[in-house]
Structure formats: C-alpha cells, structure tokens
Design a protein around this motif. Structure first.
Motif, PDB file in Angstrom:
ATOM      1  N   GLU A   1      17.620  49.661  16.183  1.00 50.91           N
ATOM      2  CA  GLU A   1      17.012  49.249  14.917  1.00 50.91           C
ATOM      3  C   GLU A   1      15.501  49.199  15.084  1.00 50.91           C
ATOM      4  O   GLU A   1      15.003  48.951  16.184  1.00 50.91           O
ATOM      5  CB  GLU A   1      17.504  47.864  14.475  1.00 50.91           C
ATOM      6  N   SER A   2      14.803  49.406  13.980  1.00 47.49           N
ATOM      7  CA  SER A   2      13.351  49.351  14.020  1.00 47.49           C
ATOM      8  C   SER A   2      12.868  48.402  12.926  1.00 47.49           C
ATOM      9  O   SER A   2      13.201  48.573  11.752  1.00 47.49           O
ATOM     10  CB  SER A   2      12.804  50.764  13.801  1.00 47.49           C
TER      11      SER A   2
ATOM     12  N   VAL B   1      13.403  40.646  10.775  1.00 45.02           N
ATOM     13  CA  VAL B   1      14.456  41.067  11.709  1.00 45.02           C
ATOM     14  C   VAL B   1      15.822  40.929  11.024  1.00 45.02           C
ATOM     15  O   VAL B   1      16.671  41.824  11.098  1.00 45.02           O
ATOM     16  CB  VAL B   1      14.411  40.245  13.026  1.00 45.02           C
ATOM     17  N   THR B   2      15.988  39.800  10.308  1.00 44.45           N
ATOM     18  CA  THR B   2      17.247  39.569   9.589  1.00 44.45           C
ATOM     19  C   THR B   2      17.505  40.691   8.586  1.00 44.45           C
ATOM     20  O   THR B   2      18.601  41.262   8.526  1.00 44.45           O
ATOM     21  CB  THR B   2      17.192  38.212   8.840  1.00 44.45           C
ATOM     22  N   GLU B   3      16.477  41.018   7.807  1.00 40.39           N
ATOM     23  CA  GLU B   3      16.634  42.083   6.795  1.00 40.39           C
ATOM     24  C   GLU B   3      16.985  43.416   7.441  1.00 40.39           C
ATOM     25  O   GLU B   3      17.799  44.173   6.916  1.00 40.39           O
ATOM     26  CB  GLU B   3      15.336  42.236   5.989  1.00 40.39           C
ATOM     27  N   THR B   4      16.363  43.681   8.574  1.00 42.13           N
ATOM     28  CA  THR B   4      16.641  44.949   9.258  1.00 42.13           C
ATOM     29  C   THR B   4      18.117  45.027   9.630  1.00 42.13           C
ATOM     30  O   THR B   4      18.774  46.049   9.398  1.00 42.13           O
ATOM     31  CB  THR B   4      15.753  45.091  10.517  1.00 42.13           C
ATOM     32  N   PHE B   5      18.663  43.953  10.194  1.00 41.00           N
ATOM     33  CA  PHE B   5      20.078  43.985  10.570  1.00 41.00           C
ATOM     34  C   PHE B   5      20.974  44.006   9.325  1.00 41.00           C
ATOM     35  O   PHE B   5      22.005  44.670   9.317  1.00 41.00           O
ATOM     36  CB  PHE B   5      20.431  42.816  11.499  1.00 41.00           C
TER      37      PHE B   5
ATOM     38  N   TYR C   1       5.366  47.089  14.930  1.00 42.89           N
ATOM     39  CA  TYR C   1       6.822  47.214  14.768  1.00 42.89           C
ATOM     40  C   TYR C   1       7.525  46.640  15.987  1.00 42.89           C
ATOM     41  O   TYR C   1       6.911  46.434  17.039  1.00 42.89           O
ATOM     42  CB  TYR C   1       7.247  48.681  14.583  1.00 42.89           C
ATOM     43  N   MET C   2       8.814  46.383  15.832  1.00 44.97           N
ATOM     44  CA  MET C   2       9.635  46.085  16.992  1.00 44.97           C
ATOM     45  C   MET C   2      10.866  46.978  16.937  1.00 44.97           C
ATOM     46  O   MET C   2      11.575  47.029  15.932  1.00 44.97           O
ATOM     47  CB  MET C   2      10.069  44.631  17.034  1.00 44.97           C
TER      48      MET C   2
END
Ligand SMILES: Nc1nc2c(ncn2[C@@H]2O[C@H](COP(=O)(O)OP(=O)(O)OP(=O)(O)O)[C@@H](O)[C@H]2O)c(=O)[nH]1
Ligand SMILES: [Mg+2]
Length: 391
Positions: A216-217, A233-237, A295-296
């Motif tokens: 994920e990015s 991070v939550t939204e990305t997952f 970014y992470m």
C-alpha cells in the motif's frame, strides 16, 4: 532497483500489465517475458519479448485444462524454458484469475520453476468482475493450486469500478497502474540511500516471505499532525484494492519519504499498520527525504491467504452452477508456526549440473494428461468425472 527478478506476464491480462510495466520502467524490459496462447493482441513493438505457446489452441477460451496441457507440452519439449539467472531474487508471475490461458498455465509454470530451478515464486493475480460461473470457478481453482511456499499478491479489478463509474476498461487500466507501482516498490525502486536504510537483504527477506502480501502507498502530502497521519493510513487500508487481509503478517517493511519539517507528524509506532496487518515478527523501516514528495509505502508479507474472499467467490460460483462437488471448498490451510526467521532464503538455487535431473524428476512426477477438473455429484451420491461438457 535493489532486487533482480524475472517478470512473466501470462494471458491477455498478464501481457498488458507487463507491457505497462515495461513502458513505465524501460530498465526492466530485459527481465520481462510475455507468454500467451496467441500473440495476436500483442502490439508489434513488444513481440520480441513474447512467446506463443506452441500447440493446437489459439486462446484457451477460459479453459484452464487446455492451458495447463499447452504449458506442459511446451515445457516438456523445451519450447519454453525459464532463462535461469541465479541473481533473480524471484520470478514474478502475472495473470488474471478468471481467464483460461493465464490462470490455467501459470501454476504449472510456477511449479516447474520452483522445483527445477528452486527460484522463489511470486504470484501477482488480478481477480476479475466475477460475472460468470466459469470465471468464478477459474479463480477458485487457481488459488487452490498455489503452493504454500509462494508469495501471493492479488488485487481485484472490481474494486476499481467505483472510481471509474463502472467502466471496466478503465478499471482494468487502473489495476495495471497499481501493479506497476507495486512492482516498483517490491523490487526496491523507491528506496534511496539514507541514514535509516532498508538494504537489499532486508528487502529480500520481506519479499520472499511465503504467504499473502499487500503493498500500500499512503499519500502524506501536506500532512498536518499525527492524527492526520493515522487517518490517511486508515483510509489507505479502507480503500485497498487487494483481496481482504487479516492481521496475520510475519514481516513488514515501510518506506517513509518525508520532509524534515513534517517528520514529527508520523506515528513511528505504526499503530494502524499493526492493527490492519498484524504484529510482525520482523519490521524494517526506511526513512528518506526526496524532494517534497511525502509518502509512506508499506509491504506486509506472510499474511494468511484471503480465504474469506475466495470462499465468497466459491459461494457465488455454487449459486451460479448446480451440483458441484463441495470438496472444492477445501482451500489449502496456511500454517503459521513461530519460525526461526532464518528461512527466508531457504530455497537455495539449483546448480547447473542438477537442473537436468531436476527436470527429469519434474516430468516423471507430473502427468502429461491434465487432471479433469470437474467432478459432479450424482443423485445416488457417487462422484463421476465430467470433462468440460456442462460448463
Ligand atoms: N487488470 C487487468 N485485467 C484485465 C486486463 N485484460 C483482461 N483483464 C481481466 O482478465 C480476465 C480475463 O482473462 P484474460 O487474461 O483476458 O484471459 P487469458 O489468460 O488470455 O485466457 P483465455 O483468453 O481465456 O485463454 C477478466 O477478468 C478481465 O477483467 C488488463 O489489461 N488488466
Ligand atoms: Mg486470451
């Protein structure tokens, strides 16, 4: 890129995704191989990267058995072989799950490469839109054939439909783009030298962990504070295009690219990532500052296979077609033992002199005839084998 790999795109979807990859990263061109049962859809400029499986079929019309048979003929005759390179960290096999050629021939090729050359297998699978029983069946059958030693990534074309107004072609294109980004991250294309380094062997460990993997990015542009970080991070997952994961990972790598002035806005405990992916046995964190691009990127590996999603596909399949043997529900069980952590490269590559005897063993064990895949339950409870006719 830190890691070297061969990337084999099989079937129309695998071919197109790998062509995108080649366009984005021309330096990977020599590592990419396209395989299909017909090359007619491959643009002429990529034909030199492509191999047409020699046999009686041009396209397998969603028939996995035919594709498997074709691949066996080609491996057995030596018409196709994996160009072994002991520097390859892995062979990435790219395919859709619902079609015939890619879904049906890729698992035999993977088994061959794994057994004969002992190179690690990484599957990158695109599940489709689940529109017909055949496609659903192909997805379940593909997943059933994965070996526990493989690393498997799977993203769903249908999860891109929302952002494309249900336009399937656009959804497939977005899925291909995600694939290109993932492979760049997986092979270390985004890692730059810094004080907090993930090095080649760390990345190899993360990448070669058996089981399911997600990449994920997280976009950290103009990040405001730690809460904002956790929200992103939550939204990305939540918006992940991967098949659903359980928090069961063994290894996690994070690549944080952040400017000095925003570096206090990061949750260095990785709370959300651990909630979503599990507590890893080993975590590797890389921090760098490249331009203003925040970014992470997250690689979580050794996750349990997405059995819930595959069971759902199976149930959908059962709904779509009558009287199918319930034993198809048996998806392999991934066992999570508390391993020593030193097994990441246990698959030591085969030496050249052993390869011929490994090939002989492989073909001795494998039947030339494909296994009939359909078993139908009759009224009196017996199981009969039915070759293709009902589907
Ligand atoms: N992500 C993505 N999916 C694709 C693409 N092209 C086809 N697909 C998906 O792939 C599935 C169909 O499989 P294909 O890869 O076309 O089939 P094949 O392996 O060539 O097999 P046969 O043609 O049946 O022998 C469907 O689920 C499509 O949505 C693509 O470029 N990108
Ligand atoms: Mg095709």
């Amino acid at each position: 890129m830190l890691l070297k790999a061969k990337i084999i795109g099989i079937g129309a979807c695998g071919n197109k995704a790998c062509i995108e990859l080649m366009n984005a990263f021309p330096e990977l061109a020599n590592s990419i191989i396209l395989i299909n049962s017909t090359l007619k859809d491959i643009p002429v400029e990529y034909k030199d990267k492509a191999f047409e499986l020699i046999g009686n079929f041009k396209g397998c019309g969603k028939e996995r058995d035919k594709a498997n048979e074709l691949m066996m003929q080609n491996l057995r005759s030596g018409a196709f072989d994996y160009p072994f390179d002991e520097d390859d960290a892995m062979v990435i096999i790219v395919t859709s799950s619902e079609g015939g050629t890619g879904s049906g021939s890729s698992t035999l090729l993977a088994k061959y490469i794994s057994k004969v050359y002992k190179t690690h297998i990484h599957f990158y699978v695109f599940t489709g839109f689940g529109e017909d029983a055949r496609g659903l069946q192909n997805t379940v059958d593909l997943f059933k054939e994965f070996d526990e030693s493989y690393t498997v990534q799977a993203i769903s074309n249908s999860k891109f439909l929302e952002e494309t107004n249900n336009n399937k072609i656009k959804a497939e294109k977005l899925a291909n783009k995600k694939f290109v980004e993932d492979i760049n991250i997986l092979l270390g294309g985004t890692i730059h030298e810094s004080e907090q380094n993930i090095d080649e062997s760390d990345l190899l460990k993360i990448a070669n962990t058996s089981g399911f993997m997600v990449i994920e990015s997280v976009n950290l542009d103009k990040i405001k504070n730690v809460n904002d970080f956790n929200k992103r991070v939550t939204e990305t997952f939540d918006n992940s295009k991967s098949l659903n994961i359980e928090p069961t990972c063994k290894r996690i790598g994070t690549i944080l690219n952040i400017s000095k002035k925003e570096e206090d806005f990061i949750d260095y405990q990785n709370t959300i990532i651990k909630e979503r992916c599990g507590i890893p046995y080993e975590a590797f964190n890389h921090i760098q500052t490249i331009h203003n691009n925040n970014y992470m990127q997250i690689i979580a590996s050794g996750l349990k296979m997405p059995i819930d999603d595959i069971t759902e596909v199976y149930e959908e399949f059962v709904k779509n077609s009558d009287s199918v043997d319930k034993s198809k529900d048996m998806f392999f069980q991934t066992e999570f033992n508390t391993e020593s952590g030193n097994d990441f490269n246990s698959l030591s590559k085969n030496s050249a002199k052993n390869i011929q005897s490994a090939k002989d063993d492989f073909f001795k064990e494998e039947k030339v005839e494909p296994k009939p895949s359909k078993v139908i339950k009759t009224l009196n409870g017996e199981f009969i084998v039915n070759k293709d006719k009902d589907f």
